[in-house]
Design a protein around this motif. Sequence first.
Motif, short mmCIF file in Angstrom:
data_model
loop_
_atom_site.label_atom_id
_atom_site.label_comp_id
_atom_site.label_asym_id
_atom_site.label_seq_id
_atom_site.Cartn_x
_atom_site.Cartn_y
_atom_site.Cartn_z
N ALA A 177 0.60 -0.77 0.09
CA ALA A 177 -0.32 -0.29 -0.09
C ALA A 177 1.31 0.97 0.09
CB ALA A 177 -1.10 0.18 1.29
N CYS A 178 2.28 0.80 0.52
CA CYS A 178 2.73 2.47 1.15
C CYS A 178 3.36 2.67 -0.58
CB CYS A 178 3.97 1.89 1.67
SG CYS A 178 3.10 2.84 3.60
N HIS A 179 3.95 1.31 -1.43
CA HIS A 179 4.51 1.87 -2.56
C HIS A 179 3.35 2.65 -3.14
CE1 HIS A 179 8.65 -0.40 -2.34
NE2 HIS A 179 8.35 -0.46 -1.89
N ASN A 180 2.17 2.62 -3.22
CA ASN A 180 1.41 3.18 -4.24
C ASN A 180 1.66 4.55 -4.24
OD1 ASN A 180 0.02 1.01 -5.30
ND2 ASN A 180 -1.49 0.47 -3.97
N ILE A 181 2.05 5.02 -3.24
CA ILE A 181 2.32 6.34 -3.04
C ILE A 181 3.14 6.67 -3.84
CG2 ILE A 181 4.18 7.02 -1.75
CD1 ILE A 181 2.75 8.95 0.08
N GLN A 182 3.61 6.50 -4.57
CA GLN A 182 4.91 6.37 -5.72
C GLN A 182 3.63 7.05 -7.63
OE1 GLN A 182 8.42 3.80 -6.20
NE2 GLN A 182 7.02 2.98 -5.23
N ASP A 183 2.43 6.56 -7.35
CA ASP A 183 1.43 6.76 -8.44
C ASP A 183 0.85 7.96 -7.99
OD1 ASP A 183 2.29 4.33 -9.20
OD2 ASP A 183 0.08 4.05 -8.73
N LEU A 184 1.63 9.17 -6.79
CA LEU A 184 1.11 10.38 -6.96
C LEU A 184 2.24 11.41 -7.39
CD1 LEU A 184 -0.73 10.17 -3.02
CD2 LEU A 184 -1.96 9.34 -5.40
N ASP A 185 1.84 12.03 -7.96
CA ASP A 185 2.47 13.52 -8.29
C ASP A 185 2.46 13.94 -7.24
OD1 ASP A 185 2.32 12.61 -11.52
OD2 ASP A 185 0.83 13.84 -12.20
N ALA A 186 1.77 13.83 -6.24
CA ALA A 186 1.82 15.35 -5.19
C ALA A 186 3.44 14.79 -4.77
CB ALA A 186 0.67 15.85 -4.17
N PHE A 187 3.56 13.29 -4.69
CA PHE A 187 4.65 13.09 -3.56
C PHE A 187 6.07 12.58 -4.33
CE2 PHE A 187 7.54 9.05 -2.76
CZ PHE A 187 7.31 9.51 -0.86
N ALA A 188 5.47 12.19 -6.01
CA ALA A 188 6.99 12.74 -7.05
C ALA A 188 6.91 13.92 -6.76
CB ALA A 188 6.66 12.33 -8.18
N ASN A 189 6.92 15.40 -6.72
CA ASN A 189 7.50 16.30 -6.70
C ASN A 189 7.37 16.95 -5.55
OD1 ASN A 189 6.51 17.05 -9.95
ND2 ASN A 189 5.12 17.01 -9.33
N ALA A 190 7.30 16.56 -4.27
CA ALA A 190 7.79 17.07 -3.03
C ALA A 190 8.55 17.16 -2.58
CB ALA A 190 6.60 16.46 -1.79
N ARG A 191 9.33 17.87 -1.97
CA ARG A 191 10.63 18.04 -1.22
C ARG A 191 10.24 18.36 -0.01
NH1 ARG A 191 12.27 23.76 -3.38
NH2 ARG A 191 9.79 24.67 -2.71
N GLU A 192 9.22 18.26 0.82
CA GLU A 192 9.03 17.79 2.44
C GLU A 192 8.03 17.42 2.28
OE1 GLU A 192 9.88 21.54 4.86
OE2 GLU A 192 11.91 21.84 4.34
N VAL A 193 8.42 15.95 3.37
CA VAL A 193 7.17 15.44 3.61
C VAL A 193 6.85 14.91 5.32
CG1 VAL A 193 6.26 13.08 2.97
CG2 VAL A 193 7.28 14.25 1.51
N LYS A 194 5.72 15.23 5.16
CA LYS A 194 5.36 14.43 6.63
C LYS A 194 4.72 13.26 6.98
CE LYS A 194 2.68 15.29 10.51
NZ LYS A 194 1.13 14.37 10.99
N VAL A 195 5.12 12.82 7.78
CA VAL A 195 4.54 11.16 7.94
C VAL A 195 4.63 10.76 9.06
CG1 VAL A 195 4.69 8.80 6.95
CG2 VAL A 195 5.66 10.40 6.06
N ASP A 196 3.57 10.40 9.87
CA ASP A 196 2.94 10.17 10.65
C ASP A 196 4.20 8.71 11.53
OD1 ASP A 196 1.29 12.02 11.43
OD2 ASP A 196 -0.54 10.58 11.28
#
Length: 389
Positions: free
Chosen positions: A58-77
């Motif tokens: 499920a986590c690997h599906n985040i690679q399908d999101l442009d928002a993640f691909a283009n992100a520089r700073e990510v906040k993850v719980d």
Amino acid sequence: MKARTGPPDGVRGPPAPQGVSKQDIREHIWDYLESRNLADFPRPVHHRIPNFKGSYLACHNIQDLDAFANAREVKVDPDKPLEGVRLLALQSKKTLLVPTPRLRTGLFNKITPPPGATKDILRRCATSEGVRSHSLPVGLESRVQVDVVVVGSVAVSEKGWRIGKGEGYADLEYAMMVSMGAVHRGTPVVTIVHDCQVKDIPDTLVEDHDITVDYILTPTRVIVTGCERPQPSGIMWSKISHEMMEKIPILRSLRRREEQAGKDVALQEGPRHIPLLGSQHVAPPGGIRRHQEPQGGTRGAPQREDPLLAAATVSVGNLPFDARVSDLKRALRELRQAPLQLTWQGPRRPALLRYQDPASAQQAISYLQGLRLGANTLTVALARQQRDR
């Protein structure tokens, strides 16, 4: 982007009963994951953001999101089922921010892998232990601009309604990020769950301070919720208690800042249970008490063991050699576990946790299963059972 085809029959699980509370839905999800053996370590998943089999997929599906691909700073719980996203962020050389446990020492920690870190080292950095060992605190004055927020959930609906484990830290963290200017109205919020955690949630259960999600990632689907409900616009001070202010120093700093800006920062009046912080298993005044000699007893004299007392005592073993009582106390506080008495016998012998009655001791055992100190997974059982082995 459109939602992918739904999961195979039976994966979704039965629908949640109607006319329910948030807690009813939580219990329904936790029970279902455990009964179908869909849960993964740490178990049982009750009272947690549940880890589940297939979480890395499920986590690997985040690679399908442009928002993640283009992100520089990510906040993850820091929840276990989000470990795969933390690893992907580090491998992609993004700035990874993880909230500090229960916001005791600030809002974020920035994960800082050692220079030349291998994939195995990055994998360790993505774990909860790595977050503690390879991070630096990020203060209020730091210029943080989070591009994607990734939160854990117990349940979530395709409309974007989210239910956490009931303590409200994700909602409070988001509100604090708004107050810091770290997120804005368009910052996407992502959650990662098992397919069976995607449930219809009545609109009436959604409250003003609840965050909603834009994307739901499961092992089989990427769901775009299209949620248009605005996120919380900042900290709702009228729902913050004085007790909460005492527990979270960064809240006091944010309150002073907003007060100086002329905002209304009046706190909640009187005691009131709200979902911004859970009230279950709170330590008694003065915190965990150390072991004391029984009143009227003679030191060293043989004592007849009270069977009821033994049945209300939990033994915590397999402590690391260098463990200290403060380490165990801290771990218990993070799980909101407050025994009436803690007897520390040194790291070579089990610690004893005394509870009010056998039922409280059994409940504590379910909460503490899978608890780790350093590299050790602790053994947790009734003290009487340990002696009977």
